[in-house]
Design a protein around this motif. Structure first.
Motif, PDB file in Angstrom:
ATOM      1  N   GLU A  42     -59.104  14.531  55.665  1.00  0.00           N
ATOM      2  CA  GLU A  42     -60.217  14.288  56.588  1.00  0.00           C
ATOM      3  C   GLU A  42     -61.062  15.541  56.804  1.00  0.00           C
ATOM      4  O   GLU A  42     -61.478  15.841  57.914  1.00  0.00           O
ATOM      5  CB  GLU A  42     -59.703  13.728  57.908  1.00  0.00           C
ATOM      6  N   GLY A  43     -61.275  16.293  55.723  1.00  0.00           N
ATOM      7  CA  GLY A  43     -62.123  17.482  55.775  1.00  0.00           C
ATOM      8  C   GLY A  43     -61.430  18.761  56.197  1.00  0.00           C
ATOM      9  O   GLY A  43     -62.030  19.832  56.181  1.00  0.00           O
ATOM     10  N   HIS A  44     -60.151  18.682  56.567  1.00  0.00           N
ATOM     11  CA  HIS A  44     -59.387  19.858  57.001  1.00  0.00           C
ATOM     12  C   HIS A  44     -58.479  20.340  55.876  1.00  0.00           C
ATOM     13  O   HIS A  44     -57.867  19.530  55.183  1.00  0.00           O
ATOM     14  CB  HIS A  44     -58.523  19.522  58.225  1.00  0.00           C
ATOM     15  N   LEU A  45     -58.374  21.660  55.723  1.00  0.00           N
ATOM     16  CA  LEU A  45     -57.449  22.235  54.762  1.00  0.00           C
ATOM     17  C   LEU A  45     -56.053  22.197  55.371  1.00  0.00           C
ATOM     18  O   LEU A  45     -55.865  22.539  56.543  1.00  0.00           O
ATOM     19  CB  LEU A  45     -57.843  23.684  54.452  1.00  0.00           C
ATOM     20  N   CYS A  46     -55.070  21.771  54.577  1.00  0.00           N
ATOM     21  CA  CYS A  46     -53.700  21.626  55.062  1.00  0.00           C
ATOM     22  C   CYS A  46     -52.731  22.269  54.081  1.00  0.00           C
ATOM     23  O   CYS A  46     -52.953  22.252  52.875  1.00  0.00           O
ATOM     24  CB  CYS A  46     -53.329  20.150  55.186  1.00  0.00           C
TER      25      CYS A  46
ATOM     26  N   ILE B  38     -45.768  15.804  50.224  1.00  0.00           N
ATOM     27  CA  ILE B  38     -45.550  16.723  51.337  1.00  0.00           C
ATOM     28  C   ILE B  38     -46.859  16.777  52.100  1.00  0.00           C
ATOM     29  O   ILE B  38     -47.754  17.526  51.745  1.00  0.00           O
ATOM     30  CB  ILE B  38     -45.146  18.116  50.835  1.00  0.00           C
ATOM     31  N   GLY B  39     -47.013  15.931  53.094  1.00  0.00           N
ATOM     32  CA  GLY B  39     -48.250  15.864  53.850  1.00  0.00           C
ATOM     33  C   GLY B  39     -48.928  14.523  53.674  1.00  0.00           C
ATOM     34  O   GLY B  39     -48.402  13.614  53.041  1.00  0.00           O
ATOM     35  N   GLU B  40     -50.123  14.431  54.232  1.00  0.00           N
ATOM     36  CA  GLU B  40     -50.856  13.172  54.239  1.00  0.00           C
ATOM     37  C   GLU B  40     -51.920  13.141  53.145  1.00  0.00           C
ATOM     38  O   GLU B  40     -53.094  13.361  53.394  1.00  0.00           O
ATOM     39  CB  GLU B  40     -51.486  12.952  55.607  1.00  0.00           C
TER      40      GLU B  40
END
Length: 118
Positions: free
Chosen positions: A12-16, A95-97
């Motif tokens: 959603e536009g965020h670096l994770c 690992i993550g969304e």
């Protein structure tokens, strides 16, 4: 996927950054959305278990996993047996969304991997 691993991804536009150790996931997320146009992203994982993500060379978020990372002499590949850039393949447990069909390969201009043995 698996018992150990990590993933740097966009949600959603965020670096994770997702980090999995012994099946336990730790996720850190940038507070702001990524800029438009070209930008550089980075991530680091220290032996002390400190995780960090960077945008255009500046730290934007950090976190810590429990305890130091154990690295046995001669077994450095345990944390990164295989590196995929821009996509995931095979039967994985992300690992993550993000999803396995998410493919950013066409948007990546270059990749640099640095290993610090100190």
């Amino acid at each position: 996927g698996g018992v150990h691993g990590y993933a740097l991804y966009i949600n959603e536009g965020h670096l994770c950054l997702g980090f999995r150790r012994w099946g336990e996931d730790t996720i850190i997320i940038s507070p702001g959305k990524l800029p438009g146009g070209s930008f550089q992203v980075g991530a680091s994982v220290s032996r002390e278990g400190v995780l960090a993500i960077l945008v255009d060379g500046k730290p934007v978020s950090s976190g810590k996993i429990e305890g130091p990372l154990q690295v046995q002499e001669g077994h450095e590949r345990v944390m990164a047996p295989r590196i995929l850039v821009g996509h995931s393949d095979g039967p994985i447990n992300p690992i993550g969304e993000y999803t396995r069909d998410q493919n950013l390969s066409d948007y990546i201009a270059s990749v640099e991997l640095r290993l610090d043995n100190s």
